[in-house]
Design an enzyme around this catalytic site. Structure first.
Site, PDB file in Angstrom:
ATOM      1  N   GLY A   1      60.125  30.969  34.080  1.00 15.09           N
ATOM      2  CA  GLY A   1      59.769  32.357  34.356  1.00 15.09           C
ATOM      3  C   GLY A   1      60.854  33.364  34.040  1.00 15.09           C
TER       4      GLY A   1
ATOM      5  CE  LYS B   1      43.889  58.973  52.774  1.00 15.91           C
ATOM      6  NZ  LYS B   1      43.947  58.279  51.476  1.00 15.91           N
TER       7      LYS B   1
ATOM      8  CB  THR C   1      41.544  48.456  46.432  1.00 13.94           C
ATOM      9  OG1 THR C   1      41.608  49.453  47.468  1.00 13.94           O
ATOM     10  CG2 THR C   1      42.778  47.566  46.518  1.00 13.94           C
ATOM     11  N   GLY C   2      40.297  51.292  45.064  1.00 10.47           N
ATOM     12  CA  GLY C   2      39.134  52.161  44.943  1.00 10.47           C
ATOM     13  C   GLY C   2      38.402  52.421  46.244  1.00 10.47           C
TER      14      GLY C   2
ATOM     15  CB  THR D   1      41.059  55.584  49.755  1.00 16.79           C
ATOM     16  OG1 THR D   1      41.748  54.645  50.581  1.00 16.79           O
ATOM     17  CG2 THR D   1      41.277  56.979  50.301  1.00 16.79           C
TER      18      THR D   1
END
Length: 325
Positions: free
Chosen positions: A46, A201, A234-235, A237
């Site tokens: 790696g 929010k 992640t979409g 919110t």
């Protein structure tokens, strides 16, 4: 006579890591140069090896690498490339980071947490970077973490002009997805001549990427709402904020964000959302599984190339964004 005079001219060289070659090529095309040939590969364990195929001695070197997934690998590769340039006697080293990794960890929210955005700046400095050129940091204060010049480019003109040309401005409302984005949303309002609304929010402090309640402040009924954010990960919110707008009578919702991180369930959430269009820039590569009709990607290459040219020619990067900040 003491000393030696030279008649050599300044030389710009553009280098790229392996994270986002398409953007690097686009910036090179805008500048009218070729990327410096680079040999880079991973060893079996790696570890990363990098060697530049041309001499960088005495050159003004610009190294572009966006911190996409796997983020830690590309950050490490960039640090190694900076070190290689420093040891190759580069005249100057400017790091171009279209998406700055760990930018969300810019302060301590609770005890015993790191400030990883500051650590990133320290790593760049230690490796040998003298200047950072980046696009839409999560918070402006990150500029102060680096002990040297930071050119903070903004995608607002690119994104806002695209939306403004597509939507009836008389029906347009600019929406901030949270209190932290209000200042940016205000600039959108000034540019498009539109009113402002806010989605308030409440987060669950013990659950990452989890929002508990959304409340809409402002009139969005019958309006075309443009949700503006710096990044979509992640979409969850942004899709929840869009749902709140529709629940309050919005006619349509368009989402814009500079950085389309689009991790994990983002592809499914975007696909199943009632949002008509998601507009991103190409600061990050768009994952193949999110290749949806409702996603539009705008190029930041001309903006980045113009900033590089201004830095190289000792011009003014600020002049590129007069009236935006």
């Amino acid at each position: 006579m003491t000393g030696i005079k030279t008649t050599g001219e300044k030389k710009l060289m553009l280098f790229s890591g392996r994270a986002h070659p398409d953007l690097a090529e686009a910036v090179a095309d805008e500048l009218g140069v070729e990327l410096v040939p680079t040999r880079a590969f991973d060893f079996a364990n790696g570890e990363i090896y990098v060697r530049f195929e041309e001499s960088a001695r005495g050159a003004d070197c610009f190294l572009i690498q966006s911190h996409t997934s796997p983020i830690n690998q590309w950050i490490m590769e960039q640090l190694i490339m900076i070190d290689a340039l420093k040891r190759a006697s580069a005249r100057s080293i400017t790091v171009i980071v279209p998406f700055y990794g760990y930018a969300r960890q810019d302060k301590k929210h609770r005890g015993r947490e790191p400030i990883s955005a500051r650590l990133m700046a320290d790593l760049f400095k230690t490796a040998g970077a003298e200047r950072i050129l980046t696009v839409d940091l999560h918070t402006d204060q990150i500029q102060g973490f680096f002990d040297g010049p930071v050119d903070h480019l903004v995608a607002l003109p690119v994104l806002a002009d695209y939306v403004g040309a597509k939507v009836d401005r008389a029906k347009l409302t600019v929406v901030s997805p949270d209190a932290g984005r209000v200042r940016v949303a205000d600039r959108w309002c000034d540019r498009l001549g539109a009113p402002l609304a806010i989605v308030h929010k409440r987060r669950d402090p013990d659950v990452a990427n989890q929002v508990k309640v959304h409340e809409v402040v402002g009139d969005v009924k019958g309006r075309v709402c443009v949700l503006v954010d710096d990044m979509i990960d992640t979409g969850g919110t942004i899709c929840a904020a869009a749902d709140a707008l529709f629940a309050n009578g919005a006619e349509d919702v368009i989402v814009t964000a500079t950085h389309g991180v689009l991790s994990g369930p983002a592809a499914d959430r975007l696909k199943n959302s009632k949002v008509s269009e998601f507009v991103f820039t190409d600061t990050l590569p768009t994952p193949g599984e999110t290749d949806l009709d409702k996603i539009t990607v705008l190029s930041m290459a001309p903006t980045i190339a113009n900033a590089v040219r201004e830095v190289f020619e000792d011009g003014s990067v600020t002049s590129l964004f007069e009236g935006v900040h």
